[in-house]
Design a protein around this motif. Structure first.
Motif, short mmCIF file in Angstrom:
data_model
loop_
_atom_site.label_atom_id
_atom_site.label_comp_id
_atom_site.label_asym_id
_atom_site.label_seq_id
_atom_site.Cartn_x
_atom_site.Cartn_y
_atom_site.Cartn_z
N ALA A 17 3.82 11.37 3.85
CA ALA A 17 2.81 10.66 4.45
C ALA A 17 3.01 9.11 4.74
O ALA A 17 2.95 8.36 5.46
CB ALA A 17 1.54 11.00 4.12
N SER A 18 3.39 8.53 3.32
CA SER A 18 3.38 6.92 3.19
C SER A 18 4.37 6.49 4.02
O SER A 18 4.55 5.25 4.64
CB SER A 18 3.51 6.55 1.75
OG SER A 18 2.42 6.99 0.91
N MET A 19 5.68 7.06 3.87
CA MET A 19 6.74 6.79 4.71
C MET A 19 6.61 6.59 6.04
O MET A 19 6.84 5.70 6.95
CB MET A 19 7.77 7.64 4.62
CG MET A 19 8.53 7.29 3.01
SD MET A 19 8.92 5.66 2.69
CE MET A 19 8.69 5.52 1.09
N LEU A 20 5.84 7.81 6.85
CA LEU A 20 5.54 8.03 8.23
C LEU A 20 4.43 6.80 8.44
O LEU A 20 4.79 6.07 9.62
CB LEU A 20 5.01 9.10 8.65
CG LEU A 20 6.09 10.34 8.46
CD1 LEU A 20 5.29 11.62 8.49
CD2 LEU A 20 7.06 10.39 9.43
N TYR A 21 3.60 6.49 7.51
CA TYR A 21 2.70 5.44 7.91
C TYR A 21 3.15 4.07 7.73
O TYR A 21 2.95 2.98 8.76
CB TYR A 21 1.53 5.51 6.81
CG TYR A 21 0.54 4.34 6.56
CD1 TYR A 21 -0.27 3.97 7.57
CD2 TYR A 21 0.65 3.62 5.51
CE1 TYR A 21 -1.17 2.86 7.36
CE2 TYR A 21 -0.06 2.59 5.18
CZ TYR A 21 -1.03 2.46 6.38
OH TYR A 21 -1.90 1.19 6.03
N MET A 22 4.33 4.03 6.88
CA MET A 22 4.97 2.50 6.95
C MET A 22 5.78 2.34 8.18
O MET A 22 5.67 0.87 8.70
CB MET A 22 6.18 2.33 5.74
CG MET A 22 6.64 1.24 5.63
SD MET A 22 7.29 0.72 4.10
CE MET A 22 8.83 1.64 4.29
N GLN A 44 0.90 -1.31 -0.01
CA GLN A 44 0.06 -0.04 0.07
C GLN A 44 0.61 1.29 -0.12
O GLN A 44 0.29 2.30 -0.41
CB GLN A 44 -1.02 0.09 1.12
CG GLN A 44 -2.13 -0.92 1.30
CD GLN A 44 -1.63 -2.27 1.66
OE1 GLN A 44 -0.51 -2.71 1.93
NE2 GLN A 44 -2.72 -3.24 1.71
N VAL A 45 1.99 1.09 0.51
CA VAL A 45 2.94 2.51 0.82
C VAL A 45 3.62 2.75 -0.73
O VAL A 45 3.99 3.78 -0.89
CB VAL A 45 3.91 2.39 1.74
CG1 VAL A 45 3.28 2.19 3.11
CG2 VAL A 45 5.19 1.48 1.41
N PRO A 63 4.79 6.12 -5.75
CA PRO A 63 5.71 5.84 -6.80
C PRO A 63 5.36 4.78 -7.79
O PRO A 63 5.78 5.26 -9.00
CB PRO A 63 6.89 5.49 -5.82
CG PRO A 63 6.21 4.93 -4.45
CD PRO A 63 5.26 5.91 -4.34
N LEU A 64 4.74 3.78 -7.48
CA LEU A 64 4.53 2.89 -8.51
C LEU A 64 3.35 3.46 -9.50
O LEU A 64 3.50 3.10 -10.89
CB LEU A 64 3.94 1.70 -7.83
CG LEU A 64 4.11 0.17 -8.76
CD1 LEU A 64 5.53 0.00 -9.14
CD2 LEU A 64 3.32 -0.74 -7.73
N PHE A 65 2.63 4.37 -9.10
CA PHE A 65 1.83 5.00 -10.10
C PHE A 65 2.47 5.84 -10.88
O PHE A 65 2.41 5.94 -12.14
CB PHE A 65 0.77 5.73 -9.27
CG PHE A 65 -0.37 6.52 -10.23
CD1 PHE A 65 -1.61 5.78 -10.52
CD2 PHE A 65 0.02 7.61 -10.80
CE1 PHE A 65 -2.47 6.34 -11.44
CE2 PHE A 65 -1.01 8.22 -11.84
CZ PHE A 65 -2.36 7.58 -11.66
N LEU A 115 -4.15 -2.25 10.45
CA LEU A 115 -3.48 -1.12 10.10
C LEU A 115 -3.63 -0.68 8.54
O LEU A 115 -3.43 0.55 8.31
CB LEU A 115 -2.11 -0.98 10.55
CG LEU A 115 -1.98 -0.93 12.01
CD1 LEU A 115 -0.31 -1.54 12.53
CD2 LEU A 115 -2.56 0.32 12.62
N LYS A 116 -3.97 -1.79 7.64
CA LYS A 116 -3.86 -1.39 6.13
C LYS A 116 -5.17 -1.00 5.93
O LYS A 116 -5.42 -0.97 4.60
CB LYS A 116 -3.12 -2.52 5.57
CG LYS A 116 -1.70 -2.96 5.57
CD LYS A 116 -1.30 -4.04 5.14
CE LYS A 116 0.44 -4.39 5.23
NZ LYS A 116 0.35 -5.80 4.92
N ILE A 117 -6.20 -0.76 6.60
CA ILE A 117 -7.50 -0.48 6.22
C ILE A 117 -7.53 0.53 5.07
O ILE A 117 -7.05 1.85 5.16
CB ILE A 117 -8.23 -0.02 7.48
CG1 ILE A 117 -9.69 0.75 7.27
CG2 ILE A 117 -7.39 0.91 8.32
CD1 ILE A 117 -10.81 -0.41 6.90
N PHE A 118 -8.23 0.56 4.27
CA PHE A 118 -8.73 1.41 3.19
C PHE A 118 -10.03 1.20 2.52
O PHE A 118 -10.97 1.82 2.51
CB PHE A 118 -7.50 1.41 2.03
CG PHE A 118 -7.88 2.47 0.91
CD1 PHE A 118 -7.80 3.85 0.96
CD2 PHE A 118 -8.51 1.89 -0.16
CE1 PHE A 118 -8.01 4.55 -0.02
CE2 PHE A 118 -8.82 2.68 -1.27
CZ PHE A 118 -8.60 4.18 -1.07
#
Lengths: 297, 312
Positions: B286-291, A142-143, A147-149, B245-248
């Motif tokens: 934000a993704s990195m912090l979430y990771m 998910q993270v 970048p992949l997009f 935690l991966k809820i979307f």
């Protein structure tokens, strides 16, 4: 519970018979309690599905007047005819099927070869590759969406099968480890002696190891297929054209298409759920085994 | 989803012995067979991870190619000082707190009860696991209908027994709980099946010996079943926390993060900034912090299971 073993073990028979009877009596009540709790939960679990199917079979006019009755005097497949006739749902089925099939098949080929290389051959930087693959297990797919997009956008591959299939082969690289563990469980002598006899490594992999790996193959196939079939976020971002959408993405649009025509909405939901439900009914044992063995090992 | 949740559990036996001398031919064969994987893996997993990390230090945008102007730590500073960012993080954690206990405890109880049955186990396995194979979009459609105010089944039931039904997905106080409830229904089967497998590994004669000694059902449960299920439980709790935690999907489909951002979770936040505002640099940060949040959960589990293995 099993009375025979109990009496075999205990020498003083009479004393235990009384004790056992008491235990049996309590056990029976407890079993009844278990069954009733299970039945209540089973009811809670099937109601949403039955209710969806029920709603989908009623005329919209009747739902508007009487939304929560289970019975209808005019059960009809009209909603299914509308959804299948007007919408793109057949295209979505096909897209989902092709994508999931390609992803699962390629994942088996690519990851089993890598798993074999790691488990049975020796090559330079082997440890490094192993560690790098293990790191991939920790990276949540998910993270990677942003970048992949951008990557796929730059090479103009959005709205193609490739954008779905290629990342799914290796994300997450769990299949490599499933095969790795499995190959390691097959005696090394098999590979060694074949190699001594002059067989190439690829030959050993294809003719000796792969045929012995059926359970791992079916587990990886089922998981990759089901996971890709139900994958939502990535296809949502990358398959924006109604002709290329996968089933879950397409379904996410139908509530705006049908508004308050609940029969049509529920018919779409049922049609979306049906393929994998049928597959699950057919292969229940194998799927459940796959979950418990790969999940626990 | 399935494959992601099990991903972390595979034992990683990093014991590659170099007991044989490497020959050039072997070297070629090894790399040759690993090559397709390595290429795809580097381009579609390792590459994007590094690209995302780099991008988080730039003002990248979806509207133009390339990285854009350098931002230094600007994106991170903005995220860390943003109340919206932290509220999305909190919603992610809140959802995890709401779903993990029922998904573990209810699955455990149902598995224990099912395991006692002599006949009909397949039926419960079918009923509880079946929702797990349904796409999230179908689940969302069905539960949105069940939750529809006034005409939904659940609200009508509550009113039938004299309670006031909440406004489910439209009430900021109830929206997250409603999404969590649908999630419990959807994913409980996975944990249930893992527990059933764990229960089957407990030797039956332990129970027989215990009942000969006069131990009650409850004592047997407390002294035999639960302790022997500890490894399974640690596994299930860890997988569940990481999965939650991966809820979307459910949030996107059922509430779109609303009402009034009450259910906007971290991935929704990334989605909003990256794909609605086109600020990919900020979204990457934000993704990195979430990771980090997910990695923290994985790390906690890793430490716990290692300690457990040492005890065993």
């Amino acid at each position: 519970m099993t009375a025979t073993t109990v009496s075999q073990r205990v020498p003083a028979r009479q004393a235990t018979t009384r004790g056992r009877r008491q235990v049996d009596w309590r056990t029976r009540y407890f079993n009844w309690f278990c069954v009733s709790v299970l039945l209540v939960f089973a009811a809670i679990w099937v109601i949403p599905l039955i209710w969806a199917a029920d709603t989908s079979l009623k005329p919209d006019g009747e739902i508007a007047v009487n939304p929560t009755t289970w019975w209808s005097s005019h059960f009809t497949f009209a909603a299914y005819r509308t959804v299948l006739g007007v919408g793109n749902i057949q295209t979505w089925y096909l897209n989902s099927f092709v994508i999931s099939l390609l992803a699962a098949t390629l994942s088996i080929i690519v990851c089993s070869m890598a798993g074999f290389a790691l488990a049975r051959t020796r090559f330079r930087w082997q440890r490094a590759l192993f560690a790098l693959t293990a790191v991939g297990l920790l990276i949540p797919s998910q993270v990677l969406i942003v970048p992949l997009f951008k990557e796929f956008n730059a090479v103009h591959l959005l709205n193609t099968y490739w954008v779905q299939v290629l990342p799914a082969i290796v994300t997450p690289p769990i299949a490599v480890f499933i095969f790795y563990t499995f190959f390691n469980g097959i005696p090394n002598e098999l590979a060694e002696s074949a190699h001594m006899d002059g067989a190439g490594w690829f030959h050993i992999y294809r003719k000796i190891y792969m045929p012995l790996t059926r359970p791992a193959i079916s587990a990886v196939f089922i998981f990759t297929f089901v996971w890709k079939w139900n994958d939502f976020l990535w296809p949502l971002l990358t398959m924006t054209n109604p002709r290329t959408m996968t089933l879950p993405v397409g379904l996410s649009q139908v509530s705006s298409d049908y508004g308050i025509q609940y029969a049509e909405i529920m018919a779409s939901a049922v049609l979306g759920a049906l393929p994998l439900l049928v597959v699950f009914l057919l292969f229940q044992r194998r799927i459940v085994e796959g979950v418990s063995t790969t999940g626990l090992k | 989803m399935a494959i992601q949740t099990i991903a972390l559990d595979t034992p990683v036996p990093v014991r590659i012995t170099d007991d044989r001398t490497r020959r050039p031919a072997d070297n070629r064969a090894g790399w040759g067979m690993a090559a397709p994987f390595v290429v795809i893996y580097v381009i579609f997993l390792i590459g994007p991870t590094l690209y995302g990390l780099v991008m988080s230090f730039f003002n990248s945008s979806l509207q133009r190619n390339g990285l854009g102007s350098a931002a230094g730590l600007g994106n991170y500073a903005e995220a860390i000082t943003s109340a919206d960012f932290w509220s999305a993080m909190w919603h992610t954690v809140l959802f995890t707190l709401m779903t993990t206990p029922p998904l573990v405890v209810v699955a455990l109880l149902l598995a224990i009860f099912t395991d006692r049955l002599r006949r009909g186990r397949w039926f419960y396995r079918l009923v509880f696991f079946a929702p797990y194979v349904i796409p999230s979009a179908s689940v969302a459609l069905v539960f949105t209908w069940l939750y529809t105010p006034g005409i939904g089944l659940y609200g009508t039931w509550l009113e039938d027994i004299g309670l006031t039904a909440p406004n489910w997905l439209a009430d900021p106080d109830w929206a997250m709980a409603s999404v969590a409830l649908a999630t419990v229904w959807w994913t409980l089967g996975f944990n249930f099946v893992l527990y059933l497998a764990g229960l089957q590994e407990i030797p039956r004669d332990l129970y027989e010996a215990a009942s000969v000694d006069g131990a009650s059902q409850f004592t047997q449960l407390r002294r035999i079943t639960l302790p022997l299920l500890r490894r399974t439980t640690v596994l299930i709790v860890a997988l569940q926390i990481i999965a939650s935690l991966k809820i979307f999907d459910q949030v996107y489909l059922m509430t779109a993060g609303g009402p009034n951002f009450a259910t906007r979770v971290s991935l929704m936040y990334v989605y909003d900034y990256g794909f609605t505002d086109f600020r990919t640099g900020y979204a990457a940060a934000a993704s990195m912090l979430y990771m980090l949040l997910i990695l923290a959960a994985s790390l906690g589990w890793f430490i716990l299971s290692r300690r457990q293995r040492r005890e065993a």
